[in-house]
Design a protein around this motif. Sequence first.
Motif, PDB file in Angstrom:
ATOM      1  N   LYS A   1      -8.174  -4.564  -2.374  1.00 58.02           N
ATOM      2  CA  LYS A   1      -8.847  -3.293  -2.111  1.00 58.02           C
ATOM      3  C   LYS A   1     -10.361  -3.389  -2.264  1.00 58.02           C
ATOM      4  O   LYS A   1     -11.083  -2.515  -1.771  1.00 58.02           O
ATOM      5  CB  LYS A   1      -8.303  -2.192  -3.029  1.00 58.02           C
TER       6      LYS A   1
ATOM      7  N   CYS B   1      -0.209  -6.312  -9.007  1.00 60.44           N
ATOM      8  CA  CYS B   1      -1.246  -5.292  -9.217  1.00 60.44           C
ATOM      9  C   CYS B   1      -2.636  -5.921  -9.201  1.00 60.44           C
ATOM     10  O   CYS B   1      -3.576  -5.357  -8.612  1.00 60.44           O
ATOM     11  CB  CYS B   1      -1.015  -4.572 -10.537  1.00 60.44           C
TER      12      CYS B   1
ATOM     13  N   MET C   1       0.820  -1.211   0.000  1.00 62.16           N
ATOM     14  CA  MET C   1       0.000   0.000   0.000  1.00 62.16           C
ATOM     15  C   MET C   1       0.860   1.271   0.000  1.00 62.16           C
ATOM     16  O   MET C   1       0.393   2.344  -0.418  1.00 62.16           O
ATOM     17  CB  MET C   1      -0.928  -0.032   1.220  1.00 62.16           C
TER      18      MET C   1
ATOM     19  N   HIS D   1       2.977   2.113  -2.003  1.00 62.13           N
ATOM     20  CA  HIS D   1       3.184   2.635  -3.360  1.00 62.13           C
ATOM     21  C   HIS D   1       2.194   3.731  -3.719  1.00 62.13           C
ATOM     22  O   HIS D   1       2.469   4.559  -4.590  1.00 62.13           O
ATOM     23  CB  HIS D   1       3.132   1.505  -4.391  1.00 62.13           C
ATOM     24  N   GLU D   2       1.028   3.759  -3.057  1.00 61.71           N
ATOM     25  CA  GLU D   2       0.033   4.789  -3.376  1.00 61.71           C
ATOM     26  C   GLU D   2       0.430   6.160  -2.841  1.00 61.71           C
ATOM     27  O   GLU D   2      -0.151   7.171  -3.253  1.00 61.71           O
ATOM     28  CB  GLU D   2      -1.332   4.398  -2.810  1.00 61.71           C
ATOM     29  N   TYR D   3       1.415   6.225  -1.961  1.00 58.75           N
ATOM     30  CA  TYR D   3       1.761   7.479  -1.285  1.00 58.75           C
ATOM     31  C   TYR D   3       3.214   7.882  -1.494  1.00 58.75           C
ATOM     32  O   TYR D   3       3.661   8.880  -0.937  1.00 58.75           O
ATOM     33  CB  TYR D   3       1.471   7.342   0.217  1.00 58.75           C
TER      34      TYR D   3
ATOM     35  N   ASP E   1      -5.340  -4.882  -6.306  1.00 56.32           N
ATOM     36  CA  ASP E   1      -6.660  -4.337  -6.640  1.00 56.32           C
ATOM     37  C   ASP E   1      -7.772  -5.216  -6.065  1.00 56.32           C
ATOM     38  O   ASP E   1      -8.811  -4.705  -5.614  1.00 56.32           O
ATOM     39  CB  ASP E   1      -6.814  -4.214  -8.152  1.00 56.32           C
TER      40      ASP E   1
END
Length: 212
Positions: free
Chosen positions: A193, A186, A170, A172-174, A190
Motif C-alpha cells: 500500500k 499484514c 484487498m 479484507h478492507e471491505y 501494508d
Amino acid sequence: MLTIYGNKTFNVVKVVMAAEEIGLDYEYKMIDFTTGEMKSPEYLKIHPFGKVPAIEHNGTAIVESNNICRYLANIGGKKLYSDDPLAAAKIDEMIDFIGYHAGHTITTYFYQEIVKKAFHKAEPNKDSIAKAKETLDGQLPFIDEKLGSTEFICGDNITIADCVAFGMVMVHEYTSLDISEYENICRWYDMMKQRPSYAAMMEHIPGGYDFG
C-alpha cells in the motif's frame, strides 16, 4: 496504444497495479455497471462475456486478468516476470495457487458482502461465509509462511504474483475477512500500500471496492 477497461473489482486492481509497477503508459476506461455498459454491443466485441478487466493493445483485445498481467509483463521487457523458465514457473505457481485456491475462496466474501449488497440488495449468506473462512484457515498460512522468509511473494523482488495477490487480499478492507492473525501477510500488504502503484490505482478506482 494500451487501454484498460475496468471497474471496482479485484481483477481490475491486479491489472492496474501491474501496469503501474511495470511503468506502462495506458488509458483507463471505466465500464459502468449501473447502465449495463458491460453488455453493450461495443463492449462485447472487446470482452465476449461482458466482464472486466479487458485490455486493448494496438487494436487487439485481451481478456482474463492473470493472463493480462503476464502479457503486460512480457511487453514491458519481462519486468515483474522472468526470462528464466524455472523462475517464471514459480511465479505462475503462486498466481495459480492464488487464483484457484486462496483467491478463489476470497471471492466468496466479495460476492456475499459487496456484490449482493450493492446490486441485489440482499444479505450475505452466513453459511457461505463460514465455509469460506474455514477453507481460508487452511490456505492463508501457506502464503504467510512464504512471506516469513522473503519480502515479496516470490522472493525479494516484486512480481506480477504480488499484484494478483494484492487485488484479492484487498477484499479484507471491505468485508468481514480477517487477516490480522497473519503477521507476514499484514506486513506485506501494508508495504504494498505504500508503493506508488497503489496510489495510482486508487485514482482510477476511488473508494476501492465500495459501491456505496
